[in-house]
Design an enzyme around this catalytic site. Structure first.
Site, PDB file in Angstrom:
ATOM      1  N   SER A  50       0.847  -1.190   0.000  1.00  0.00           N
ATOM      2  CA  SER A  50       0.000   0.000   0.000  1.00  0.00           C
ATOM      3  C   SER A  50       0.877   1.233   0.000  1.00  0.00           C
ATOM      4  O   SER A  50       1.944   1.243   0.634  1.00  0.00           O
ATOM      5  CB  SER A  50      -0.916   0.005   1.231  1.00  0.00           C
ATOM      6  OG  SER A  50      -1.505   1.269   1.424  1.00  0.00           O
ATOM      7  N   ARG A  96     -23.757  -7.464 -45.844  1.00  0.00           N
ATOM      8  CA  ARG A  96     -22.577  -6.840 -45.207  1.00  0.00           C
ATOM      9  C   ARG A  96     -23.064  -5.845 -44.173  1.00  0.00           C
ATOM     10  O   ARG A  96     -23.878  -4.976 -44.469  1.00  0.00           O
ATOM     11  CB  ARG A  96     -21.712  -6.135 -46.252  1.00  0.00           C
ATOM     12  CG  ARG A  96     -20.315  -5.744 -45.771  1.00  0.00           C
ATOM     13  CD  ARG A  96     -19.434  -6.986 -45.560  1.00  0.00           C
ATOM     14  NE  ARG A  96     -19.357  -7.791 -46.772  1.00  0.00           N
ATOM     15  CZ  ARG A  96     -18.592  -7.488 -47.820  1.00  0.00           C
ATOM     16  NH1 ARG A  96     -17.846  -6.407 -47.814  1.00  0.00           N
ATOM     17  NH2 ARG A  96     -18.587  -8.273 -48.879  1.00  0.00           N
TER      18      ARG A  96
END
Length: 451
Positions: free
Chosen positions: A276, A315
């Protein structure tokens, strides 16, 4: 493919490289080279043209960032790539340049390239899975009989074994490994349909060219193009998401069992790992954190694939492009979670004493069901259940072990006095005996999971 530093944090260099811009572009060039050779083999283009095209299908010869930049205006990466490839071939053979990309279309080259790089990505996942499964199975074997508290709805439940828990972590990973291979066998297929999926330009030779290309690239050869039929491809992506979800479940358990107040598991200790910036005493489960963060992103990526399936006509407009953009993220997350958990499990610290202590701290309450079964054999299950509920409340209120409170109650109850098997009674509160059903199941699961 460039990724943000936060994406990189949740993945691995190997998986990022698999979908790197250079890797995708080289896969596109491999498609173009293979297309030219196959067409020459079937008499559609001159052999000399195929050789000329193949000679310049090498990604380092091109300005890849410029191709990517141009693709935004063109609407497809394939358009500037084919343009530059054509120009490169023309430098050596003007006639040959007219045969570049013959009879193909942009989606053919891009989809096939994504299939090729995805195959490499799947190999990375398979290797990582094999390692993690082996580690978990060894853990399950070693701790098959190690008692640990089972928790349901986040509350203490009964006694299970840590080995059984580890075996159940491994089981969905083994299933995912099999499912990924099955899905890949169908989804890793060549895309070659030409402008509208009919291979019209190549005529009667179209099917032969497709088979030739598929064989050379080591891909399946579909009967027809799958430009807007994305089902098999999406199933593969969804299975990657399912795998990542299973990894997230393991990470969740690891994180909960590593909480300071629980302390049953701990990730490996190393300099600079899990610290930490403010609290020197902290030991954060960073592997679990990475796996949880990676798995938390997967449902959205999976939803993106499903949301893009309704592609228009022959498409898609926008949805295929959305699918392409989201596809690598599934693999980045999966491999990131895999790598993190492999690192954690390789040096996992298992505190058996703490596991026992956490069970003992509950004062025998976890044996309530077994106690009810024993008493129920004499007075019936409903009455026994009610009695044990009262006994557990009394044990908590008096801060006494349930075995003591129950023993007193049996002596005072005319229905039970002298009718309880003392050997069975003592076994009710034996921690190791309580873990044996889970241990037996752990061994059974191990037999089904080992090859």
């Amino acid at each position: 493919m460039s990724v943000s530093l936060f994406d990189a944090f949740l993945s691995t260099p190997e998986m990022i490289a698999a979908f790197d811009d250079g890797a995708v572009v080289q896969a596109m060039f491999r498609f173009e080279e293979t297309l030219a050779r196959a067409q020459a083999a079937h008499g559609l283009i001159p052999d000399s043209a195929a050789r000329a095209i193949a000679g310049v299908c090498k990604a380092p010869l091109y300005d890849i960032p410029a191709l990517v930049h141009a693709s935004r205006r063109a609407g497809s990466l394939a358009i500037p790539l084919v343009k530059e490839l054509t120009a490169a071939v023309a430098l050596y053979d003007k006639e040959a340049s007219t045969w570049v990309h013959y009879g193909s279309t942009s989606q053919d080259v891009i989809d096939s390239a994504m299939v090729l790089v995805t195959r490499e990505a799947l190999a990375l996942l398979d290797a990582g899975l094999a390692t993690l499964v082996d580690t978990l199975l060894a853990l399950a074997e070693r701790h098959a009989g190690t008692p640990v508290l089972a928790r349901t709805l986040m509350q203490p439940a009964q006694v299970t074994s840590f080995g059984f828990k580890a075996a159940l972590w491994a089981a969905p990973l083994v299933r995912s490994q099999a499912q990924l291979k099955s899905c890949a066998a169908r989804a890793l297929q060549l895309q070659l349909g030409g402008a509208v999926g009919t291979r019209a330009v190549m005529g009667a030779q179209g099917a032969a060219v497709a088979r030739h290309m598929a064989d050379e690239l080591g891909l399946a050869c579909p009967a027809v193009a799958w430009h807007t039929q994305r089902d098999e491809w999406v199933r593969l992506g969804l299975e990657v998401a399912v795998l990542t979800g299973s990894l997230g479940k393991i990470a969740t358990d690891l994180a909960l069992m590593a909480q300071g107040e629980i302390g049953e598991l701990a990730e490996p200790v190393a300099v600079g790992r899990g610290g930490s910036s403010a609290m020197p005493h902290k030991r954060n489960p960073v592997a679990a954190m990475i796996a949880l963060a990676a798995s938390g992103r997967s449902p959205h990526a999976a939803a993106n694939l499903l949301g893009a399936m309704g592609q228009q006509h022959e498409r898609g407009l926008g949805n295929w492009q959305a699918e392409l953009a989201g596809w690598p993220g599934l693999f980045l997350s999966a491999h990131g979670a895999l790598a993190a958990l492999n690192e954690a499990m390789a040096g996992l610290q298992v505190d058996e004493a703490r596991m026992r202590a956490n069970i003992d701290a509950l004062g025998g309450l976890v044996f309530g069901e077994a106690l009810a079964g024993c008493i129920g054999a004499v007075i019936g299950r409903p009455a026994a259940h009610t009695m044990v509920e009262e006994l557990t409340r009394s044990a908590v209120a008096q801060q006494r072990h349930l075995a003591e409170v129950a023993s007193d109650a049996v002596e005072q109850d005319e229905r039970l006095r002298g009718r309880i098997d003392l050997a069975r009674w003592q076994a009710l509160f034996d921690l190791d005996a309580a873990a044996q059903p889970a241990a037996a199941l752990a061994h059974e699961v191990l037999r089904t999971l080992r090859p």
